[in-house]
Write a protein that holds these residues in place. Sequence first.
Motif, PDB file in Angstrom:
ATOM      1  N   ILE A 103       3.564   7.589  -8.978  1.00  0.00           N
ATOM      2  CA  ILE A 103       4.064   8.915  -9.368  1.00  0.00           C
ATOM      3  C   ILE A 103       5.281   8.774 -10.265  1.00  0.00           C
ATOM      4  CG2 ILE A 103       5.124  11.021  -8.470  1.00  0.00           C
ATOM      5  CD1 ILE A 103       3.329  10.664  -5.983  1.00  0.00           C
ATOM      6  N   ILE A 104       6.204   7.827  -9.827  1.00  0.00           N
ATOM      7  CA  ILE A 104       7.417   7.604 -10.627  1.00  0.00           C
ATOM      8  C   ILE A 104       7.038   7.172 -12.041  1.00  0.00           C
ATOM      9  CG2 ILE A 104       9.453   6.114 -10.889  1.00  0.00           C
ATOM     10  CD1 ILE A 104       9.650   6.107  -7.804  1.00  0.00           C
ATOM     11  N   MET A 105       6.086   6.233 -12.105  1.00  0.00           N
ATOM     12  CA  MET A 105       5.689   5.729 -13.421  1.00  0.00           C
ATOM     13  C   MET A 105       5.040   6.845 -14.248  1.00  0.00           C
ATOM     14  SD  MET A 105       4.211   1.975 -12.381  1.00  0.00           S
ATOM     15  CE  MET A 105       3.857   1.537 -14.067  1.00  0.00           C
ATOM     16  N   GLY A 106       4.294   7.765 -13.628  1.00  0.00           N
ATOM     17  CA  GLY A 106       3.659   8.852 -14.355  1.00  0.00           C
ATOM     18  C   GLY A 106       4.690   9.821 -14.926  1.00  0.00           C
ATOM     19  N   TYR A 107       5.659  10.222 -14.115  1.00  0.00           N
ATOM     20  CA  TYR A 107       6.697  11.118 -14.595  1.00  0.00           C
ATOM     21  C   TYR A 107       7.572  10.453 -15.660  1.00  0.00           C
ATOM     22  CZ  TYR A 107       5.723  14.937 -11.392  1.00  0.00           C
ATOM     23  OH  TYR A 107       5.130  16.007 -10.764  1.00  0.00           O
ATOM     24  N   ALA A 108       7.799   9.142 -15.522  1.00  0.00           N
ATOM     25  CA  ALA A 108       8.576   8.431 -16.548  1.00  0.00           C
ATOM     26  C   ALA A 108       7.863   8.504 -17.892  1.00  0.00           C
ATOM     27  CB  ALA A 108       8.799   6.988 -16.128  1.00  0.00           C
ATOM     28  N   GLU A 109       6.516   8.424 -17.862  1.00  0.00           N
ATOM     29  CA  GLU A 109       5.721   8.517 -19.094  1.00  0.00           C
ATOM     30  C   GLU A 109       5.840   9.914 -19.685  1.00  0.00           C
ATOM     31  OE1 GLU A 109       3.322   7.374 -22.202  1.00  0.00           O
ATOM     32  OE2 GLU A 109       4.251   6.122 -20.641  1.00  0.00           O
ATOM     33  N   HIS A 112       0.822  -1.195   0.000  1.00  0.00           N
ATOM     34  CA  HIS A 112       0.000   0.000   0.000  1.00  0.00           C
ATOM     35  C   HIS A 112       0.862   1.253   0.000  1.00  0.00           C
ATOM     36  CE1 HIS A 112      -3.278   2.729   0.847  1.00  0.00           C
ATOM     37  NE2 HIS A 112      -2.578   3.207   1.881  1.00  0.00           N
ATOM     38  N   GLU A 113       1.877   1.250   0.862  1.00  0.00           N
ATOM     39  CA  GLU A 113       2.712   2.442   0.983  1.00  0.00           C
ATOM     40  C   GLU A 113       3.586   2.656  -0.257  1.00  0.00           C
ATOM     41  OE1 GLU A 113       2.504   4.666   3.322  1.00  0.00           O
ATOM     42  OE2 GLU A 113       0.943   3.541   4.381  1.00  0.00           O
ATOM     43  N   LEU A 114       4.051   1.547  -0.873  1.00  0.00           N
ATOM     44  CA  LEU A 114       4.947   1.684  -2.044  1.00  0.00           C
ATOM     45  C   LEU A 114       4.189   1.995  -3.327  1.00  0.00           C
ATOM     46  CD1 LEU A 114       7.441  -1.259  -1.358  1.00  0.00           C
ATOM     47  CD2 LEU A 114       7.910   1.185  -1.148  1.00  0.00           C
ATOM     48  N   ASN A 115       2.940   1.617  -3.367  1.00  0.00           N
ATOM     49  CA  ASN A 115       2.164   1.828  -4.598  1.00  0.00           C
ATOM     50  C   ASN A 115       2.034   3.308  -4.952  1.00  0.00           C
ATOM     51  OD1 ASN A 115       1.446  -0.456  -6.035  1.00  0.00           O
ATOM     52  ND2 ASN A 115      -0.136  -1.021  -4.534  1.00  0.00           N
ATOM     53  N   GLN A 116       1.832   4.167  -4.005  1.00  0.00           N
ATOM     54  CA  GLN A 116       1.642   5.600  -4.285  1.00  0.00           C
ATOM     55  C   GLN A 116       2.877   6.257  -4.900  1.00  0.00           C
ATOM     56  OE1 GLN A 116       0.145   7.484  -0.772  1.00  0.00           O
ATOM     57  NE2 GLN A 116      -1.923   6.608  -1.030  1.00  0.00           N
ATOM     58  N   PRO A 117       4.093   6.152  -4.233  1.00  0.00           N
ATOM     59  CA  PRO A 117       5.263   6.767  -4.877  1.00  0.00           C
ATOM     60  C   PRO A 117       5.603   6.120  -6.215  1.00  0.00           C
ATOM     61  CG  PRO A 117       5.911   5.507  -2.935  1.00  0.00           C
ATOM     62  CD  PRO A 117       4.418   5.584  -2.923  1.00  0.00           C
ATOM     63  N   ARG A 124       8.365  -3.565 -13.273  1.00  0.00           N
ATOM     64  CA  ARG A 124       8.788  -4.765 -12.513  1.00  0.00           C
ATOM     65  C   ARG A 124       8.527  -4.565 -11.016  1.00  0.00           C
ATOM     66  NH1 ARG A 124      13.436  -7.476 -10.534  1.00  0.00           N
ATOM     67  NH2 ARG A 124      14.786  -5.643 -10.786  1.00  0.00           N
ATOM     68  N   MET A 125       8.822  -3.357 -10.537  1.00  0.00           N
ATOM     69  CA  MET A 125       8.550  -3.066  -9.130  1.00  0.00           C
ATOM     70  C   MET A 125       7.056  -3.163  -8.833  1.00  0.00           C
ATOM     71  SD  MET A 125      11.126   0.082  -8.260  1.00  0.00           S
ATOM     72  CE  MET A 125      10.420   0.245  -6.643  1.00  0.00           C
ATOM     73  N   ALA A 126       6.251  -2.682  -9.800  1.00  0.00           N
ATOM     74  CA  ALA A 126       4.798  -2.770  -9.597  1.00  0.00           C
ATOM     75  C   ALA A 126       4.350  -4.224  -9.479  1.00  0.00           C
ATOM     76  CB  ALA A 126       4.082  -2.068 -10.737  1.00  0.00           C
ATOM     77  N   GLU A 127       4.952  -5.122 -10.266  1.00  0.00           N
ATOM     78  CA  GLU A 127       4.605  -6.539 -10.190  1.00  0.00           C
ATOM     79  C   GLU A 127       5.029  -7.140  -8.847  1.00  0.00           C
ATOM     80  OE1 GLU A 127       3.129 -10.247 -11.174  1.00  0.00           O
ATOM     81  OE2 GLU A 127       2.745  -8.264 -12.028  1.00  0.00           O
ATOM     82  N   ILE A 128       6.251  -6.734  -8.412  1.00  0.00           N
ATOM     83  CA  ILE A 128       6.732  -7.237  -7.099  1.00  0.00           C
ATOM     84  C   ILE A 128       5.790  -6.789  -5.986  1.00  0.00           C
ATOM     85  CG2 ILE A 128       8.582  -7.017  -5.404  1.00  0.00           C
ATOM     86  CD1 ILE A 128      10.557  -6.897  -7.775  1.00  0.00           C
ATOM     87  N   ILE A 129       5.400  -5.503  -6.025  1.00  0.00           N
ATOM     88  CA  ILE A 129       4.497  -4.978  -4.983  1.00  0.00           C
ATOM     89  C   ILE A 129       3.161  -5.705  -5.032  1.00  0.00           C
ATOM     90  CG2 ILE A 129       3.200  -2.930  -4.304  1.00  0.00           C
ATOM     91  CD1 ILE A 129       5.679  -1.294  -5.119  1.00  0.00           C
TER      92      ILE A 129
END
Length: 550
Positions: free
Chosen positions: A484-490, A476-481, A515-520
């Motif tokens: 954001i990271i994925m949005g700025y990367a786009e 839950h805590e890692l999903n939010q940052p 990959r991090m999203a899959e791990i989370i």
Amino acid sequence: MSPLGDRGEAESVEPIVVSTSRSDLSALVELTESLARRHDIHDILFFVVSRLAELLEVDRGSIVLLDDRGVEGLVVATSDDEEIRGLDIDLEKYPELREVMRTGRPLLIDDVRNSSLLTDVLAERGPLEFSSMALLPIIGEAGTIAVLVLKGRARQSFSAHELEKARTVANATAIALNNAKLLGALRAQSRKERAERERRLAALSRYFDVFESSADAMLVMQSDGTILFANPSLLALVGCESKDIIGRHFSSLFATHALDRAGQIVRSFADGEFPVLVDFPIESRSGSPRTVSISFSEIASENDAVLASMRDVTRERELARELAQTKKFLEKVIESSVDGIVSADLQGNILLYNRAAARLFGYEKQDVIGRLNVEQLYPPGIARQIMRLIRGPDHGGPGRLEDYQVTMVNRDGEPIQTTLSASLVMDGARPIATLGIFTDIREKLAMERRLALAQRELRDHEKASAVAALAGAAAHELNQPLTIIMGYAEVLSRALVGDPVLGRATEVIQSEADRMAEIIRKVGTVTRVATKDYVGGAQIIDLELSSDES
């Protein structure tokens, strides 16, 4: 007091007219004919009182011959003991006999406890053996020459019919005794017996100093049971004076229920039998029950004299009874124990084996006591090891072993897990046996195993719950940052189109973010803990195996 004692009415001396059954007449004819036919005076009188006691259903019938002075009496026959004959009594101690001798009339006492005539006797002697009595004079030419005494242990009223039967016998006896030759022979025989007793006393006098100083109670009697001598210790034991005991029959010293046995012992003297260490309940004047141990022996110089040595064993017998009761109680306690109790001598022979031990080891008690060695209850070599532990200081101290877990072996060779508490049985400072108490802990150990498994499962469950909660929180805590990271990367990817270097870097950022999203996502699905090896031998959670998707 009236001649009828406590009935309160004078007894008429005239004959009583009553109806008499044919059987009563037959019995009376038998008695009177016996007086005419028999030649031995003692045989005659004993037969008369025995049949009369049976006919009137009383406990004792006696004939007491009176001397010319009215001072002494001579018991010449008693229905309940044929051996009692020639027994001198002091008439001063028998007011009922003196009353019949004075009045020459029958005397009835229905209840001796309420008799004014016997008040002094009861005060001196305490409760009497008999509760009721009837006394009938046997009248000769010179007055009352004897008394027929009938006694009952239960309260008893004598009917006119019964009194008439007794009076008929008394009159017939008087006719027999009135024969001067017969009466003279009887008194002469009494004098002869008295002279014989005095001769025996003189012959035994050299022993009296020894007897007098003995701490044991001693008496000397004739082989027929007539007491010749009693030492001070015996007089103190029975609580009477010498004059009260000399001339009495040996059996008169004892409680009523022991009279027959005392008579049997006296009769055995004639066969050369002299029992030793025989227990008897004795009658003491204090009224307290006493038990004496008696040994009989023939006095060598007088083959018709018997020495009886008595020792008061009342306390010893009480202690023996108490010990027997204690032993019985302890046996019940041992048999009722839920733990197996086994005792063995120092060679290992089993001496004690309770029901719980039989259930534990499978051997029946009769197959163990005196037959089985205690080593057969242990695996090979363990019994000797246990003995060393008992003697050692490490498990409760020398001579003791407390709560020691040991595996035993049952009859089928199966192992039995137990805890053992054992000790040496000591006789003073010397060990004589061993005692072991075995508690079956098989169910306890099985329960402990089940409990340990449950606890382990609980710990695993708690660990998995903790990991799942942590994983959920981390996801839950890692999903939010990460979002954001994925949005700025786009955004960067679109802005840097045509720039090969920065465009490539932006693609790497987007790929690793995915990959991090899959791990989370997998962390969020963790429901159990499965680990895998990591660098340096460490264990880390295997997300693939821990996920509920695996």
